[in-house]
Design a protein around this motif. Structure first.
Motif, PDB file in Angstrom:
ATOM      1  N   PHE A  66      -2.330 -48.287  19.953  1.00 16.71           N
ATOM      2  CA  PHE A  66      -2.836 -47.782  18.674  1.00 16.71           C
ATOM      3  C   PHE A  66      -4.360 -47.679  18.632  1.00 16.71           C
ATOM      4  N   GLU A  67      -5.072 -48.352  19.555  1.00 11.65           N
ATOM      5  CA  GLU A  67      -6.530 -48.232  19.577  1.00 11.65           C
ATOM      6  C   GLU A  67      -6.926 -46.865  20.129  1.00 11.65           C
ATOM      7  N   ALA A  68      -7.977 -46.281  19.561  1.00 13.85           N
ATOM      8  CA  ALA A  68      -8.400 -44.938  19.947  1.00 13.85           C
ATOM      9  C   ALA A  68      -8.678 -44.841  21.450  1.00 13.85           C
ATOM     10  N   ARG A  69      -9.306 -45.873  22.022  1.00 16.59           N
ATOM     11  CA  ARG A  69      -9.662 -45.804  23.448  1.00 16.59           C
ATOM     12  C   ARG A  69      -8.414 -45.688  24.322  1.00 16.59           C
ATOM     13  N   TYR A  70      -7.327 -46.357  23.921  1.00 16.54           N
ATOM     14  CA  TYR A  70      -6.108 -46.319  24.724  1.00 16.54           C
ATOM     15  C   TYR A  70      -5.230 -45.117  24.381  1.00 16.54           C
ATOM     16  N   LEU A  71      -5.285 -44.645  23.139  1.00 17.60           N
ATOM     17  CA  LEU A  71      -4.603 -43.395  22.810  1.00 17.60           C
ATOM     18  C   LEU A  71      -5.184 -42.254  23.634  1.00 17.60           C
ATOM     19  N   ASP A  72      -6.524 -42.216  23.736  1.00 17.54           N
ATOM     20  CA  ASP A  72      -7.176 -41.190  24.553  1.00 17.54           C
ATOM     21  C   ASP A  72      -6.802 -41.356  26.029  1.00 17.54           C
ATOM     22  N   LEU A  73      -6.728 -42.607  26.477  1.00 22.24           N
ATOM     23  CA  LEU A  73      -6.378 -42.869  27.879  1.00 22.24           C
ATOM     24  C   LEU A  73      -4.977 -42.367  28.188  1.00 22.24           C
ATOM     25  N   VAL A  74      -4.018 -42.688  27.328  1.00 23.24           N
ATOM     26  CA  VAL A  74      -2.641 -42.250  27.554  1.00 23.24           C
ATOM     27  C   VAL A  74      -2.570 -40.723  27.560  1.00 23.24           C
ATOM     28  N   SER A  75      -3.273 -40.076  26.637  1.00 27.85           N
ATOM     29  CA  SER A  75      -3.279 -38.610  26.593  1.00 27.85           C
ATOM     30  C   SER A  75      -3.832 -38.026  27.887  1.00 27.85           C
ATOM     31  N   ARG A  76      -4.899 -38.638  28.382  1.00 22.43           N
ATOM     32  CA  ARG A  76      -5.495 -38.148  29.625  1.00 22.43           C
ATOM     33  C   ARG A  76      -4.545 -38.355  30.803  1.00 22.43           C
ATOM     34  N   CYS A  77      -3.908 -39.518  30.850  1.00 23.28           N
ATOM     35  CA  CYS A  77      -2.964 -39.796  31.940  1.00 23.28           C
ATOM     36  C   CYS A  77      -1.807 -38.804  31.933  1.00 23.28           C
ATOM     37  N   LEU A  78      -1.334 -38.450  30.732  1.00 27.12           N
ATOM     38  CA  LEU A  78      -0.252 -37.475  30.636  1.00 27.12           C
ATOM     39  C   LEU A  78      -0.707 -36.106  31.134  1.00 27.12           C
ATOM     40  N   ARG A  79      -1.920 -35.710  30.765  1.00 20.91           N
ATOM     41  CA  ARG A  79      -2.439 -34.404  31.189  1.00 20.91           C
ATOM     42  C   ARG A  79      -2.618 -34.337  32.698  1.00 20.91           C
ATOM     43  N   GLU A  80      -3.145 -35.425  33.261  1.00 21.49           N
ATOM     44  CA  GLU A  80      -3.532 -35.423  34.674  1.00 21.49           C
ATOM     45  C   GLU A  80      -2.450 -35.964  35.598  1.00 21.49           C
ATOM     46  N   GLY A  81      -1.385 -36.534  35.024  1.00 19.36           N
ATOM     47  CA  GLY A  81      -0.367 -37.156  35.865  1.00 19.36           C
ATOM     48  C   GLY A  81      -0.888 -38.388  36.585  1.00 19.36           C
ATOM     49  N   SER A  82      -1.834 -39.072  35.938  1.00 21.53           N
ATOM     50  CA  SER A  82      -2.449 -40.249  36.559  1.00 21.53           C
ATOM     51  C   SER A  82      -1.984 -41.521  35.854  1.00 21.53           C
ATOM     52  N   GLY A  83      -2.480 -42.650  36.308  1.00 24.01           N
ATOM     53  CA  GLY A  83      -2.145 -43.930  35.705  1.00 24.01           C
ATOM     54  C   GLY A  83      -3.399 -44.719  35.374  1.00 24.01           C
TER      55      GLY A  83
END
Length: 206
Positions: free
Chosen positions: A28-45
């Motif tokens: 729920f924190e913005a920093r981790y919401l952004d991280l999850v979104s980026r990981c989904l876009r890039e297929g990264s972890g």
């Protein structure tokens, strides 16, 4: 990364993530919401590191300290059940170690240069450890009867590292001890230590 140094986003948690482990997170924190979104876009972890000091949720100028090694988390499932909250399911993959100092970005996300560590070699448990293997199978069966599936299939009872890691997730030992066990490069030694712990407490017969 294939063993080479690269900068990795980090998710400090009060747990030790083992390779092959399931991890469920409420993000729920913005920093981790952004991280999850980026990981989904890039297929990264991202990297999960065990907290030694500080909280999981950002809190002002609180001091945060975490271990200098951890495990990569692969995103398996993301569910946006509520606005601004993601339910995330991950799997631990490869271990890594920090090769330099971690830094915190302006948005609060920790990043650090890391190097992947070798996977456990595939080694069968020795006959002396078969009782500990059977005890794990029994524990998984008992949990399944209670409607709990703590480990992802397939269950690799012929793999000493897999058996040791699953026991390490279940055992009530300090996080610092779990971290040391996770980093052992010999899966048979890791399983031997688990076996001794279980025998000392009567979980496995002598």
């Amino acid at each position: 990364m294939s063993g080479a140094t690269a900068e990795l986003p980090l998710f400090p948690l009060r747990l030790v993530l083992f390779p092959g482990a399931l991890l469920r997170l409420k993000v729920f924190e913005a920093r981790y919401l952004d991280l999850v979104s980026r990981c989904l876009r890039e297929g990264s972890g991202f990297g999960v590191v065990c907290l030694r000091e500080g909280g999981e949720v950002r809190s002002g100028a609180e001091t945060v300290r975490f271990e200098d090694a951890g495990t990569l988390a692969r995103l398996d499932e993301v569910d946006a059940a509520q606005p601004g909250i993601l339910q995330v399911r991950c799997t631990g993959t490869r271990r890594f170690e920090l090769t330099g100092s971690a830094r915190q970005r302006d948005d609060g996300l920790w990043v650090a240069p890391v190097r992947e560590l070798p996977d456990d070699p595939a080694v069968a448990p020795t006959p002396a450890m078969h009782a500990t293997v059977r005890a794990l199978a029994n524990a998984i069966g008992a949990l399944a009867q209670q409607g709990t599936q703590p480990f992802a299939a397939p269950h690799r009872f012929d793999d000493a590292g897999w058996v040791a890691n699953r026991w390490c997730e279940l055992l009530p030992v300090p996080l610092a001890a779990k971290h040391k066990l996770m980093l052992l490069d010999d899966p048979l030694v890791r399983l031997q230590l688990v076996d001794e712990f279980l025998r000392q407490r009567g979980v496995v017969g002598g």
